[in-house]
Each structure stands twice: as C-alpha cells, then as structure tokens.
Design an enzyme around this catalytic site. Structure first.
Site, PDB file in Angstrom:
ATOM      1  N   HIS A  49       0.486  -1.491   0.631  1.00 46.38           N
ATOM      2  CA  HIS A  49      -0.027   0.231   0.044  1.00 46.38           C
ATOM      3  C   HIS A  49       1.019   1.367   0.229  1.00 46.38           C
ATOM      4  O   HIS A  49       1.784   1.467   0.616  1.00 46.38           O
ATOM      5  CB  HIS A  49      -1.170   0.012   1.084  1.00 46.38           C
TER       6      HIS A  49
HETATM    7  P1  TYD Z   1      -1.432  -2.746   7.445  1.00 40.94           P
HETATM    8  O1  TYD Z   1      -0.675  -0.623   7.607  1.00 40.94           O
HETATM    9  O2  TYD Z   1      -2.324  -2.875   6.552  1.00 40.94           O
HETATM   10  O3  TYD Z   1       0.013  -3.881   8.068  1.00 40.94           O
HETATM   11  P2  TYD Z   1       1.073  -4.091   7.303  1.00 40.94           P
HETATM   12  O4  TYD Z   1       1.120  -2.673   6.339  1.00 40.94           O
HETATM   13  O5  TYD Z   1       2.208  -4.330   7.724  1.00 40.94           O
HETATM   14  O6  TYD Z   1       0.623  -5.013   5.974  1.00 40.94           O
HETATM   15  O7  TYD Z   1      -2.062  -2.847   9.378  1.00 40.94           O
HETATM   16  C1  TYD Z   1      -2.725  -3.853   9.233  1.00 40.94           C
HETATM   17  C2  TYD Z   1      -4.277  -3.642   9.990  1.00 40.94           C
HETATM   18  O8  TYD Z   1      -4.256  -3.580  11.204  1.00 40.94           O
HETATM   19  C3  TYD Z   1      -5.577  -3.526   9.350  1.00 40.94           C
HETATM   20  O9  TYD Z   1      -6.665  -3.816   9.584  1.00 40.94           O
HETATM   21  C4  TYD Z   1      -4.813  -2.232   9.682  1.00 40.94           C
HETATM   22  C5  TYD Z   1      -4.757  -1.527  11.401  1.00 40.94           C
HETATM   23  N1  TYD Z   1      -4.078  -1.165  11.712  1.00 40.94           N
HETATM   24  C6  TYD Z   1      -4.591  -0.473  13.009  1.00 40.94           C
HETATM   25  O10 TYD Z   1      -5.485  -0.230  13.210  1.00 40.94           O
HETATM   26  N2  TYD Z   1      -3.432   0.578  13.724  1.00 40.94           N
HETATM   27  C7  TYD Z   1      -2.227   0.829  12.803  1.00 40.94           C
HETATM   28  O11 TYD Z   1      -1.591   1.744  13.208  1.00 40.94           O
HETATM   29  C8  TYD Z   1      -2.036   0.217  12.020  1.00 40.94           C
HETATM   30  C9  TYD Z   1      -0.383   0.306  11.767  1.00 40.94           C
HETATM   31  C10 TYD Z   1      -2.399  -1.154  11.321  1.00 40.94           C
END
Ligand code: TYD
Length: 137
Positions: A49
């Site tokens: 992303h």
């Molecule tokens: P995501 O940022 O997509 O993880 P990665 O980049 O490591 O694959 O986040 C995973 C899940 O966690 C998504 O549902 C959003 C949630 N999340 C939060 O609630 N708060 C946060 O600060 C972060 C980073 C993620």
C-alpha cells in the site's frame, strides 16, 4: 545511486547486549505513532500500500525483511537486517515487505495517527494518482 531508498543509521551500543537509539534528530518528522510487527507469518507479503500523508521509518530490529519501494516511476529494493538501520517510507510511495520469517521483528515510527482513509491499497489507483499528479504539475 538510489532514488527511492533512504536509509537512516542510528546509534548502536554494544555492551552486554545491543542497544540502539532513535532520536528526534534522526527522523524527517515528529513521531505521532509507534507500532511493531511481531511474528509475521513466514513468507507472507505485508504492506502493499501507499499513504496519502503518513510518513514512516521502519526498522527491522530482528531477522530480516526485503523492502520493495515504488514511487510509480522507479522500483527499488533493499534487504534490512541490522537493528540500527531504518528505511524511510515517504508518503505516496508504494511499499511491500517480503521474505520475513516468524523471527522477524519490525518497528515502525509514523508521522500521523492511524487512519484507514490514508491508505491506498490498490496499485492501479496508486499509479493513476501518480500520473494525474504529474499531468497537473
Ligand atoms: P496494515 O498497515 O495493512 O499492515 P501491514 O502494512 O503490515 O500489512 O495494518 C494491518 C491491520 O491493522 C489493518 O486492518 C489496519 C490495522 N492497523 C491499525 O488499526 N492501527 C495501526 O496503527 C496500523 C499500522 C494498522
């Protein structure tokens, strides 16, 4: 010379263990949020992303991670495997975390509070936004 990969080296003190220090002056923004990723599933892709606004610095403080960054024009990668080396994840840069194993531990410092609306999770939409921004420039 890399266009996309910006690494930050912070102090590492080796005594009875290893102590690393990230200070305000090492970062390109004020920290509003800290999160960490523990025991990621082996071989699973994370990230994939970009953010509209949020900037981050990511440290792989245990194990390793292959970071792939893409700004819509350039795509570059680097493997992080040292606890005192962080990578800057700028806004509007598509980033992916590859090749972690369950031992890997990532520490992320972020410029903004969490907002689902700040995510661009579809690569095509990301590319379109980049090329539209270029046209209007
Ligand atoms: P995501 O940022 O997509 O993880 P990665 O980049 O490591 O694959 O986040 C995973 C899940 O966690 C998504 O549902 C959003 C949630 N999340 C939060 O609630 N708060 C946060 O600060 C972060 C980073 C993620």
């Amino acid at each position: 010379m890399s266009k996309l990969i910006k690494l930050i080296e912070v102090k590492k003190i080796i005594d009875d263990g290893i102590l690393c220090v990230v200070e305000d002056l090492n970062l390109p923004f004020k920290i509003k949020r800290v999160y960490y990723i523990i025991s990621p599933k082996s071989g699973l892709l994370r990230g994939a992303h970009a953010h509209y606004k949020n900037k981050q610095v990511l440290f792989c403080i245990r194990g390793s991670v292959r970071m792939v960054l893409d700004d819509g024009q350039n795509k570059e990668e680097v493997t992080l495997n040292r606890p005192n080396i962080g990578i800057v994840l700028d806004k509007m840069v598509w980033h992916e975390m590859h090749d972690m194993n369950t031992n890997s531990l990532l520490l992320v410092l972020a410029s903004d509070l969490f907002s689902q609306n700040d995510y661009i999770r579809d690569y095509k939409s990301f590319s379109k936004l980049i090329s539209n921004a270029k046209k209007n420039y």
